[in-house]
Design an enzyme around this catalytic site. Sequence first.
Site, PDB file in Angstrom:
ATOM      1  N   LYS A 100      40.824  26.939  15.123  1.00 13.91           N
ATOM      2  CA  LYS A 100      40.406  25.601  14.701  1.00 13.91           C
ATOM      3  C   LYS A 100      41.568  24.705  15.096  1.00 13.91           C
ATOM      4  CE  LYS A 100      39.215  22.897  10.592  1.00 13.91           C
ATOM      5  NZ  LYS A 100      40.203  21.861  10.488  1.00 13.91           N
ATOM      6  N   GLY A 188      36.142  15.545   4.986  1.00 13.82           N
ATOM      7  CA  GLY A 188      35.612  14.383   4.289  1.00 13.82           C
ATOM      8  C   GLY A 188      34.505  14.664   3.295  1.00 13.82           C
TER       9      GLY A 188
END
Lengths: 258, 68
Positions: A100, A188
């Site tokens: 990632k 988020g």
Amino acid sequence: MEKSDVLTFAGRRFRSRLIVGTGKYPDYLSMQRAHDASGAEIVTVAVRRVNLDRTQESLLDYIDTKRYTLLPNTAGCYTAEEAIKTAILAREVGLSDLVKLEVIGDQRTLFPDNEELLKATRVLVKEGFVVLPYTNDDPVMAKKLEDAGAGAVMPLGAPIGSGLGIRNPYNIKIILETARVPVIVDAGVGTASDAAIAMELGCDGVLMNTGIAGAKDPVAMAEAMRHAVLAGRLAYLAGRIPKKLYATASSPLEGMIE
Amino acid sequence: MELILNGKKREVTDGASLTALLNELNINPLRVAVQLNLEIVKRERYNETVLKPGDRLEIITFMAGGAE
């Protein structure tokens, strides 16, 4: 839902479209329980110096690597060079060739430095990594990352840990229209509806950490997120009704009582 | 002899191999990556890698965390 609705990238198949993290949990045991409740099959981990104080517990004691696919991240890296070095070390551990890729451009927003991110993506793809880059919601950037060989693109919903949800669904929808690799919202997500919204847009998956780990009850939130991702995906596949300005009655006008 | 392990000075047995050091530190070699003087040491070479005074060693593993 068809049994074949799986998340696939770089030749790997996953039933769960929820990816979770390992940071910010009150303790390893609640982390482990939350992972279990989430139904996730992929878990992100940071790459750091080993703790030489052997009285401390080890993260990997709490993650069954036969059950979960580890996704090492390059958290804390601000340049392509740092991220590349971190990814290479992570692969050396021998537990994963996924990365990632995070290359941060700003300490307060933790927004990605897309220029460095693209550089690092190109190098790591060439080195044979499956690169999942954390990026913003810029469709132009998403296309560049895809063309550079990223295994998926991961646009942020809102700043990491902000819990603000999907701030720009329109851009994410545009990315979804042209992407030929999975689109996974990363960062988020604050509560279940945020995850559902991402999936209803048509995203292939959602990655979150703080949304679960920082909740008052992480295990309960993990379960909520599991349902949210499933519900959002089902709703997307089911094909929603269009939005209309005016009502359309559901009941027939004939046979009304006078 | 003294070497630098994860940024800190440390005394280790003279002529210790990497395997011996990991053993002494109770570290599972299958869960770490090792960098010696800025070069990655492949796991199959841990046993034959002999440490010298002043060596800079980084032992890396997976820890909890994400954005920092």
